[in-house]
Design a protein around this motif. Structure first.
Motif, PDB file in Angstrom:
ATOM      1  N   VAL A   1     -13.021  44.227  -5.005  1.00 17.22           N
ATOM      2  CA  VAL A   1     -11.762  43.981  -5.715  1.00 17.22           C
ATOM      3  C   VAL A   1     -11.113  45.320  -6.017  1.00 17.22           C
ATOM      4  CG1 VAL A   1     -10.666  42.959  -7.737  1.00 17.22           C
ATOM      5  CG2 VAL A   1     -12.687  41.863  -6.725  1.00 17.22           C
ATOM      6  N   VAL A   2      -9.869  45.513  -5.534  1.00 20.80           N
ATOM      7  CA  VAL A   2      -9.159  46.784  -5.704  1.00 20.80           C
ATOM      8  C   VAL A   2      -7.864  46.516  -6.470  1.00 20.80           C
ATOM      9  CG1 VAL A   2      -8.273  48.827  -4.550  1.00 20.80           C
ATOM     10  CG2 VAL A   2     -10.103  47.491  -3.468  1.00 20.80           C
ATOM     11  N   ASP A   3      -7.752  47.084  -7.681  1.00 18.23           N
ATOM     12  CA  ASP A   3      -6.550  46.886  -8.497  1.00 18.23           C
ATOM     13  C   ASP A   3      -6.498  48.005  -9.529  1.00 18.23           C
ATOM     14  OD1 ASP A   3      -4.522  45.878 -10.335  1.00 18.23           O
ATOM     15  OD2 ASP A   3      -4.767  43.971  -9.276  1.00 18.23           O
ATOM     16  N   ASP A   4      -5.289  48.575  -9.765  1.00 16.18           N
ATOM     17  CA  ASP A   4      -5.191  49.675 -10.711  1.00 16.18           C
ATOM     18  C   ASP A   4      -5.115  49.195 -12.156  1.00 16.18           C
ATOM     19  OD1 ASP A   4      -2.746  48.514 -10.440  1.00 16.18           O
ATOM     20  OD2 ASP A   4      -1.629  50.367 -10.038  1.00 16.18           O
ATOM     21  N   GLU A   5      -4.968  47.872 -12.367  1.00 16.94           N
ATOM     22  CA  GLU A   5      -4.986  47.325 -13.724  1.00 16.94           C
ATOM     23  C   GLU A   5      -6.379  46.766 -14.013  1.00 16.94           C
ATOM     24  OE1 GLU A   5      -1.931  44.469 -14.256  1.00 16.94           O
ATOM     25  OE2 GLU A   5      -0.302  45.855 -13.731  1.00 16.94           O
ATOM     26  N   GLU A   6      -7.021  47.314 -15.038  1.00 20.28           N
ATOM     27  CA  GLU A   6      -8.413  46.944 -15.304  1.00 20.28           C
ATOM     28  C   GLU A   6      -8.550  45.474 -15.675  1.00 20.28           C
ATOM     29  OE1 GLU A   6     -12.187  48.384 -18.103  1.00 20.28           O
ATOM     30  OE2 GLU A   6     -10.220  49.368 -18.259  1.00 20.28           O
ATOM     31  N   ILE A   7      -7.596  44.960 -16.466  1.00 20.86           N
ATOM     32  CA  ILE A   7      -7.674  43.547 -16.874  1.00 20.86           C
ATOM     33  C   ILE A   7      -7.586  42.641 -15.661  1.00 20.86           C
ATOM     34  CG2 ILE A   7      -6.524  41.723 -18.170  1.00 20.86           C
ATOM     35  CD1 ILE A   7      -5.666  43.803 -20.207  1.00 20.86           C
ATOM     36  N   SER A   8      -6.627  42.927 -14.793  1.00 23.80           N
ATOM     37  CA  SER A   8      -6.473  42.117 -13.578  1.00 23.80           C
ATOM     38  C   SER A   8      -7.721  42.221 -12.696  1.00 23.80           C
ATOM     39  CB  SER A   8      -5.232  42.576 -12.815  1.00 23.80           C
ATOM     40  OG  SER A   8      -5.094  41.853 -11.615  1.00 23.80           O
ATOM     41  N   ARG A   9      -8.242  43.428 -12.607  1.00 27.31           N
ATOM     42  CA  ARG A   9      -9.431  43.655 -11.782  1.00 27.31           C
ATOM     43  C   ARG A   9     -10.611  42.858 -12.318  1.00 27.31           C
ATOM     44  NH1 ARG A   9      -9.091  48.938 -11.878  1.00 27.31           N
ATOM     45  NH2 ARG A   9     -10.666  49.349 -13.478  1.00 27.31           N
ATOM     46  N   ASP A  10     -10.793  42.869 -13.642  1.00 30.37           N
ATOM     47  CA  ASP A  10     -11.922  42.146 -14.238  1.00 30.37           C
ATOM     48  C   ASP A  10     -11.749  40.635 -14.109  1.00 30.37           C
ATOM     49  OD1 ASP A  10     -13.059  44.528 -14.895  1.00 30.37           O
ATOM     50  OD2 ASP A  10     -12.348  44.532 -16.978  1.00 30.37           O
ATOM     51  N   ASN A  11     -10.513  40.141 -14.269  1.00 31.56           N
ATOM     52  CA  ASN A  11     -10.275  38.691 -14.156  1.00 31.56           C
ATOM     53  C   ASN A  11     -10.581  38.187 -12.741  1.00 31.56           C
ATOM     54  OD1 ASN A  11      -9.516  38.435 -16.816  1.00 31.56           O
ATOM     55  ND2 ASN A  11      -7.319  38.669 -16.386  1.00 31.56           N
TER      56      ASN A  11
END
Length: 670
Positions: A123-133
């Motif tokens: 999972v690659v995303d610069d927003e930690e919340i989005s990445r964790d969800n």
């Protein structure tokens, strides 16, 4: 009143087609069909709305939609992934065939390994919340989850860990999703990539899909849709890996257990088993189906059998693949190229179905007696697993433990009502059968059991009955086969050769004679070109080395030489008779008798070398059955022969030679 009654009945009849179409629509909505199949089915129903129900095409359309609904597009049986169970099934149902069982277990083990291995999702995303969800939602798929904050971190992970699927945001610092996609396509093309973004535009979606992304989802993200999408990607990738190996082709003489091994593979995996005989098939439409424009059109046998099975992952055995024909109706072998190629059969197109059907989950197994008859492109798509003939002890054990109980059950006897001694079973096998497999043995055991049953019913004997060697001769009469070597006496110009045929190994005698003439070489016995060339090579070698072997030079110009191989109604060809022919000719020309209990095989060259040939196991066992005491084999085949079962290696005395001079001490009579 009667007029209105008839009018009302007609109205009701007119309502039936509408009800039929509505029923089909409801069935389509309720069925779990792939989206493209669902659209095709609804389009077909839309066509039915414009067709008069009395027209024949209406019934054709209804039948077609019902077929789409009945096919197992997504229905799969659950595989048994216990390798120990596979070992137990193969050992329980088959004796011998150690090399075959080993290769099948290796094949099953590789498939099982792909199923049990955990998939890895990055999972690659610069927003930690989005990445964790996203990671939390995907963790329910029982896969390993890795996380990265941008494309560069993702590349670093990919360099150190194998990843099956990447879920990446589009807009990120340092390296965005499209740049990561380019890098993945270049360095890790097997890794699937799915893009999610809050900047969802048509241009972005088209650009991502054109560059190789497998899917594109907009934000705000529906995590349930994401989970289903990733699950489909992982399932497809896992199945693609598990069926990417070669198609197995069981080759060997009839009756050696090729079909029954296929059933055992299905039992070991817990899959359904389908057997389709291709013997005599000449029309490719039998496999691919007929177009619906023809009256009486139907699907091909592949789709028909899958529809009957109700699952899309059976073990599908294509039997007698070497006996397919070819004529003006097409070439079924060309259709098999698509069916058996894992890279093509994902989009197999049946002409009647007219939409692709995925055959990649089917485990195809083929059988053949002679793989040389197969077209080269088709043979290249398969891994040949040879089935050799059984040894005498294996046949005796199989006859006592497997075949006799089946025959007893067939005539309604208990297990101990009729029994064979080991000598009795051995006498039946050696005196009344000659095939490499078990069919003749099974037939003769049944013959004995029926005769004993009749004697019991007539009161001539009482149960239980123990059948010994002498009883076999009493029940079946004189032996049908005798030991050729026991009857053979030393003769000039006559020598035993070993050949391999579609039915296994055989012993043949090559006979030669010379007569006054002009130096011609006469060949008879339905001989092929290769065999004739072997004889010409042998004669040329002896002529060029006449002085070495003390042959009178004038014999070649003043005498005709005749080479004959008996059983003239059977075609014969091959290079393995080369050493046999040159030995027979040398015996003829120097007038020295040859031993009758020595057999030989090997390709002979013009320079006097002996080259290796195939089918050695079958040839050795055929020589043993014929009563031969010694066998002469090429030196180059020594390692191959010594690696065989001890019973085969010790069946007769083996001599490995590399030239004609090495042969002579073993063949000339005292």
């Amino acid at each position: 009143m009667g007029f209105f009654s008839r009018f009302e009945e007609t109205a009701e009849e007119r309502e039936v087609p509408a009800s039929t179409q509505e029923t089909l629509r409801n069935s389509i909505e309720a069925a779990d069909l792939p989206e493209n199949i669902r659209r095709v089915a609804l389009d077909e129903i839309a066509k039915l709305d414009r067709i008069d129900p009395s027209v024949a095409e209406f019934g054709v359309g209804v039948t077609y939609v019902e077929l789409l609904l009945s096919l197992p597009w997504k229905e799969s049986s659950q595989d048994n992934l216990d390798i120990e169970n596979a070992v137990a099934v193969l050992q329980q149902e088959h004796l011998g065939l150690a090399a075959v069982k080993q290769r099948i277990l290796e094949y099953l083990a590789s498939n099982i390994n792909h199923h049990v291995r955990k998939s890895v999702v990055l999972v690659v995303d610069d927003e930690e919340i989005s990445r964790d969800n996203i990671a939390y939602a995907l963790s329910k798929l029982s896969c390993d989850i890795l996380k990265a904050a941008n494309g560069k971190e993702a590349v670093h992970i990919l360099e150190n860990r194998k990843v099956d699927c990447i879920v990446t945001d589009l807009k990120m610092q340092q390296m965005d999703g499209l740049e990561l996609l380019d890098k993945v396509q270049t360095s890790w093309p097997d890794t699937k990539l799915l893009i999610v973004t809050g900047y969802a535009t048509v241009d972005n979606a088209i650009s991502a899909l054109q560059k190789g992304a497998v899917h594109y989802l907009p934000k705000p993200l529906n995590l349930e849709v994401l989970k289903v999408t990733v699950k489909d990607i992982l399932d497809q990738k896992k199945h693609a890996c598990s069926v990417s190996g070669p198609i197995l082709c069981f080759s060997g003489p009839p009756g050696t257990g090729k079909t029954s091994i296929g059933k055992s593979v299905a039992n070991a995996l817990g899959r359904k088993f389908i057997r389709l005989s291709l013997a005599g098939m000449r029309d490719e439409a039998e496999l691919r189906g007929h177009r619906r424009t023809y009256v009486g059109a139907m699907t091909g046998r592949i789709i028909t059998e899958l529809n009957k099975a109700g699952v899309n992952n059976p073990v599908f055995m294509l039997d007698e693949i070497d006996k397919i024909g070819q004529d003006f109706r097409g070439d079924p072998a060309s259709v098999l190229l698509e069916i058996l190629d894992p890279e093509q059969n994902r989009q197999f197109l049946d002409y009647y179905l007219d939409v692709p059907f995925d055959l990649s989950r089917v485990m195809f197994i083929t059988t053949a007696n002679m793989v040389d008859r197969l077209p080269a492109p088709l043979r290249d798509r398969m891994e040949i697993i040879p089935f050799s003939c059984y040894t005498l002890s294996e046949k005796v054990h199989i006859g006592l433990e497997y075949l006799l109980p089946r025959q007893m059950q067939a005539i309604g006897f208990a297990d101990n009502d009729i029994s064979f001694t080991a000598d009795g079973m051995s006498a039946l096998i050696t005196g009344y059968t000659r095939d490499a497999g078990l069919r003749s043995i099974n037939r003769e055991i049944g013959n004995v059991c029926r005769k004993v049953n009749l004697r019991i019913l007539q009161g001539e004997t009482l149960k239980p009955v123990v059948i010994d060697k002498s009883d076999i001769f009493d029940l079946l009469g004189d032996t049908r086969f005798v030991s050729e070597a026991a009857m053979a006496t030393p003769r000039v110009g006559v020598v035993a050769g070993l050949v391999w045929s579609e039915s296994g190994g055989q012993v043949i005698y090559i006979e030669t004679a010379k007569m006054k003439g002009s130096g011609q070489l006469i060949m008879t016995g339905s001989l092929g070109d290769v065999l004739k060339e072997s004889a010409q090579t042998a004669l040329s070698f002896l002529r060029s080395n006449a002085q070495h072997y003390s042959i009178e030079d004038e014999l070649f110009s003043t005498h005709d030489i005749h080479v004959h191989i008996p059983a003239g109604d059977i075609s014969k060809d091959g290079a393995s008779a080369g050493i046999t022919i040159v030995t027979a000719l040398l015996s003829l020309l120097v007038n020295r008798p040859l031993r009758g209990n020595v057999a030989m095989t090997g390709e002979f060259t013009l320079s006097g070398r002996l080259l290796p040939v195939g089918g050695l196991r079958e040839k050795i066992l055929a020589a043993q059955q014929a009563g031969m005491k010694q066998i002469i084999l090429p030196e180059w085949s020594k390692q191959q022969v010594l690696a065989m079962d001890e019973e085969v290696v010790t069946a007769v005395d083996l001599h490995f030679v590399s030239s004609l001079d090495d042969v002579l001490p073993h063949v000339f009579a005292e």
